[in-house]
Design an enzyme around this catalytic site. Structure first.
Site, short mmCIF file in Angstrom:
data_model
loop_
_atom_site.label_atom_id
_atom_site.label_comp_id
_atom_site.label_asym_id
_atom_site.label_seq_id
_atom_site.Cartn_x
_atom_site.Cartn_y
_atom_site.Cartn_z
CB THR A 33 2.35 -0.75 0.75
OG1 THR A 33 2.13 0.65 0.85
CG2 THR A 33 2.18 -1.17 -0.71
CG ASN A 34 -1.91 2.09 2.00
OD1 ASN A 34 -1.86 3.03 1.22
ND2 ASN A 34 -1.33 2.13 3.20
CG ASP A 35 -5.06 0.52 -3.69
OD1 ASP A 35 -4.14 0.14 -4.43
OD2 ASP A 35 -6.14 -0.08 -3.57
CB SER A 36 -1.92 5.95 -0.06
OG SER A 36 -1.57 7.31 -0.11
CB ALA A 100 -2.72 5.60 3.34
#
Ligand code: CTP
Ligand code: CA
Length: 227
Positions: A33-36, A100
């Site tokens: 996943t990502n930092d959103s 994101a």
């Protein structure tokens, strides 16, 4: 109690908002996943709701509470997000893609938990591109529909933003400099530059995501008025 009065009236408009970082499964207990944080998308959904719109929030998992009065559609992966958006887009007046979205997903998701074995000091993951949701939606777009994208950039904000606006056939793109520590992904404040298809742009001050959400919804109302 409402802290700020809605500045525009979107009564009768159906607005689809996406939020959060998508999760791409590696195995039953792991994902990429990502930092959103989802905060910006939730703020946009809340602002649209306060302006009187009928709001559907398609959201990846977040730590946030869904704004009152907003219909929520939970998703995890980019493919699930793509399916949720494309099935609802024809009935929507506007799509605001604040999610994101993962650009790559594991080629295969393991059905059992991946084990570390005695002979493997390295593990190579093979990833494949996810569908580009905004590009998928572009050919379905009717003349009176408004489509808004976000772009988080670490360099050449305006140049990269203009390119995305064009390639994804957007009415507006909210470009966001994530190389700055004081604004962006995880914080409560943000600053964005709105880029428009007619070549104009407008930069917001650094403000709470709540305020940025309201400014964005004001721009969406202006775009409706021009359709
Ligand atoms: N987006 C999308 N589908 C994807 C990836 C992104 O619809 N598979 C949307 C995002 O929700 C955002 C916009 O496209 O509104 C721009 O996302 P961004 O990640 O900045 O652009 P990309 O086209 O993925 O380019 P890159 O990450 O390489 O800069
Ligand atoms: Ca991307």
């Amino acid at each position: 109690a409402q802290l700020t009065a809605p500045t525009v009236d979107l009564t009768g408009k159906r607005i689809l908002v996406t939020a959060g970082g998508t999760r791409e499964r590696l195995d039953p207990v792991r994902f990429l996943t990502n930092d959103s944080s989802g905060k910006m998308g939730y703020a946009v959904a809340a602002a649209a709701q306060r302006a009187g719109a009928t709001v559907t929030l398609i959201t990846a998992p977040t730590a946030l509470t869904v704004p009152r009065g907003v219909t929520v559609v939970p998703i995890e992966s980019t493919q699930e997000l793509a399916d949720a958006v494309t099935s609802r887009f024809p009935q929507a007046d506007a799509l605001i893609m604040a999610a994101a979205v993962a650009d790559f997903q594991p080629l295969t998701a393991a059905t059992q938990k991946i084990k570390k074995t005695a002979d493997n000091d390295e593990l190579t993951l093979t990833l494949k591109k996810t569908p580009d949701i905004l590009k998928t939606v572009a050919p379905m777009k009717q003349a009176d529909q408004v489509v808004v994208g976000f772009a988080a950039e670490t360099q050449e904000l305006l140049k990269n933003g203009r390119q995305k606006l064009r390639h994804k056939h957007l009415d507006m793109l909210a470009a966001n400099d994530v190389s700055r520590a004081d604004i962006g992904f995880n914080g409560d404040n943000n600053q964005v530059t709105f880029l428009f298809a007619d070549g104009t742009s407008q930069q917001t001050p650094v403000a709470s995501k709540r305020v940025i959400g309201e400014r964005l919804i004001e721009q969406v109302a202006k775009l409706f008025a021009k359709k």
